[in-house]
Design an enzyme around this catalytic site. Sequence first.
Site, PDB file in Angstrom:
ATOM      1  N   LYS A 276       0.648  -0.998  -0.139  1.00 32.30           N
ATOM      2  CA  LYS A 276      -0.162   0.014   0.136  1.00 32.30           C
ATOM      3  C   LYS A 276       0.843   1.467  -0.084  1.00 32.30           C
ATOM      4  CE  LYS A 276      -2.158  -0.735   4.056  1.00 32.30           C
ATOM      5  NZ  LYS A 276      -1.842  -2.244   4.320  1.00 32.30           N
TER       6      LYS A 276
ATOM      7  N   ARG B 255      11.919  -5.844   5.277  1.00 37.27           N
ATOM      8  CA  ARG B 255      11.602  -4.254   5.547  1.00 37.27           C
ATOM      9  C   ARG B 255      12.067  -4.097   6.879  1.00 37.27           C
ATOM     10  NH1 ARG B 255       5.946  -1.841   5.290  1.00 37.27           N
ATOM     11  NH2 ARG B 255       5.737  -2.560   7.506  1.00 37.27           N
TER      12      ARG B 255
ATOM     13  N   ARG C 223      -9.517   0.899   9.001  1.00 40.56           N
ATOM     14  CA  ARG C 223      -9.022  -0.468   9.375  1.00 40.56           C
ATOM     15  C   ARG C 223     -10.229  -1.127  10.162  1.00 40.56           C
ATOM     16  NH1 ARG C 223      -3.036   0.538   9.291  1.00 40.56           N
ATOM     17  NH2 ARG C 223      -1.834  -1.417   9.809  1.00 40.56           N
TER      18      ARG C 223
ATOM     19  N   ARG D 188      11.794  -1.296  11.593  1.00 45.81           N
ATOM     20  CA  ARG D 188      10.526  -0.892  12.319  1.00 45.81           C
ATOM     21  C   ARG D 188      10.302  -1.710  13.520  1.00 45.81           C
ATOM     22  NH1 ARG D 188       5.591   0.244   8.634  1.00 45.81           N
ATOM     23  NH2 ARG D 188       4.454  -0.765  10.286  1.00 45.81           N
TER      24      ARG D 188
ATOM     25  N   ARG E 132       0.029  -8.758  13.753  1.00 48.03           N
ATOM     26  CA  ARG E 132      -0.680  -7.600  12.764  1.00 48.03           C
ATOM     27  C   ARG E 132      -1.384  -8.505  11.521  1.00 48.03           C
ATOM     28  NH1 ARG E 132       4.394  -4.676  11.060  1.00 48.03           N
ATOM     29  NH2 ARG E 132       2.866  -3.428   9.722  1.00 48.03           N
TER      30      ARG E 132
HETATM   31  P1  AMP Z   1       0.795   0.844   8.935  1.00 47.75           P
HETATM   32  O1  AMP Z   1       2.047   1.325   8.865  1.00 47.75           O
HETATM   33  O2  AMP Z   1      -0.290   1.006   8.371  1.00 47.75           O
HETATM   34  O3  AMP Z   1       1.256  -0.698   9.059  1.00 47.75           O
HETATM   35  O4  AMP Z   1       0.569   0.980  10.738  1.00 47.75           O
HETATM   36  C1  AMP Z   1       1.245   0.698  11.925  1.00 47.75           C
HETATM   37  C2  AMP Z   1       0.490   0.425  13.076  1.00 47.75           C
HETATM   38  O5  AMP Z   1      -0.177   1.897  13.429  1.00 47.75           O
HETATM   39  C3  AMP Z   1      -0.652  -0.583  12.900  1.00 47.75           C
HETATM   40  O6  AMP Z   1       0.048  -1.835  13.234  1.00 47.75           O
HETATM   41  C4  AMP Z   1      -1.603  -0.136  14.245  1.00 47.75           C
HETATM   42  O7  AMP Z   1      -0.833  -0.269  15.386  1.00 47.75           O
HETATM   43  C5  AMP Z   1      -1.357   1.642  13.777  1.00 47.75           C
HETATM   44  N1  AMP Z   1      -2.518   2.072  12.872  1.00 47.75           N
HETATM   45  C6  AMP Z   1      -2.251   2.431  11.787  1.00 47.75           C
HETATM   46  N2  AMP Z   1      -3.380   2.839  11.159  1.00 47.75           N
HETATM   47  C7  AMP Z   1      -4.504   2.559  11.977  1.00 47.75           C
HETATM   48  C8  AMP Z   1      -5.811   2.534  11.979  1.00 47.75           C
HETATM   49  N3  AMP Z   1      -6.381   3.125  10.770  1.00 47.75           N
HETATM   50  N4  AMP Z   1      -6.442   2.331  13.120  1.00 47.75           N
HETATM   51  C9  AMP Z   1      -5.867   1.648  14.119  1.00 47.75           C
HETATM   52  N5  AMP Z   1      -4.526   1.686  14.089  1.00 47.75           N
HETATM   53  C10 AMP Z   1      -3.961   1.832  13.130  1.00 47.75           C
END
Ligand code: AMP
Length: 188
Positions: free
Chosen positions: A13, A127, A88, A133, A144
């Site tokens: 994404k 990654r 999400r 990260r 996740r």
């Molecule tokens: P991502 O970079 O999109 O994988 O997001 C990293 C982390 O941020 C996720 O594992 C969640 O802990 C938090 N996070 C990101 N976007 C959301 C969302 N829309 N709702 C809830 N938690 C989020």
Amino acid sequence: MNIILFGPPGCGKGTQAKRLVAERGWVQLSTGDMLRAAKAAGSDLGKRIAAIIDAGELVSDEIVIELIAERLPEAEAAGGAIFDGFPRTVAQAEALDQLLADRGTQVDSVVELKVVDEALVQRLVKRAEEEGRPDDTEEVIRNRLKVYYGQTAPLIPFFANQGKLKEVDGMGSMDAVAASIAAALDEK
Ligand code: AMP
């Protein structure tokens, strides 16, 4: 134009959102990036969410909805928003529909990037080596994915019911996936 790039962690994404920014001038709205920035800044919000992000759980709907709402004017001015990692949950999707309706606009398309689980884990482990990260350890990656299938995948029928869902094969090269996304977005 408001589009949602949808799919599990590691499906591409973020990479594809950045290409759309470069090619179309739209704004990438990544809640993951916004939350990581808050965490890195050590703000009150950052302190509240750090442990949740590091465990691979979802932060509250209220927090992410507020972060997105703050950025909508900027995306509107640029002519487009690419929602990346948001919504999400069904509650987030409903809130987004309402926020956009209040501004006289709507989600135009949801592009789902389909990638098999084993490839996701491999990509995320790679990654982790490259970016370090803290939520990219194998244990957190598996959590996740579990959170994705439990709380986020139920959005697929939600978007399909709205007639907005477009499936794209996310297993090809970055260029091939970008071409498929462009075709999905530009189809009438
Ligand atoms: P991502 O970079 O999109 O994988 O997001 C990293 C982390 O941020 C996720 O594992 C969640 O802990 C938090 N996070 C990101 N976007 C959301 C969302 N829309 N709702 C809830 N938690 C989020």
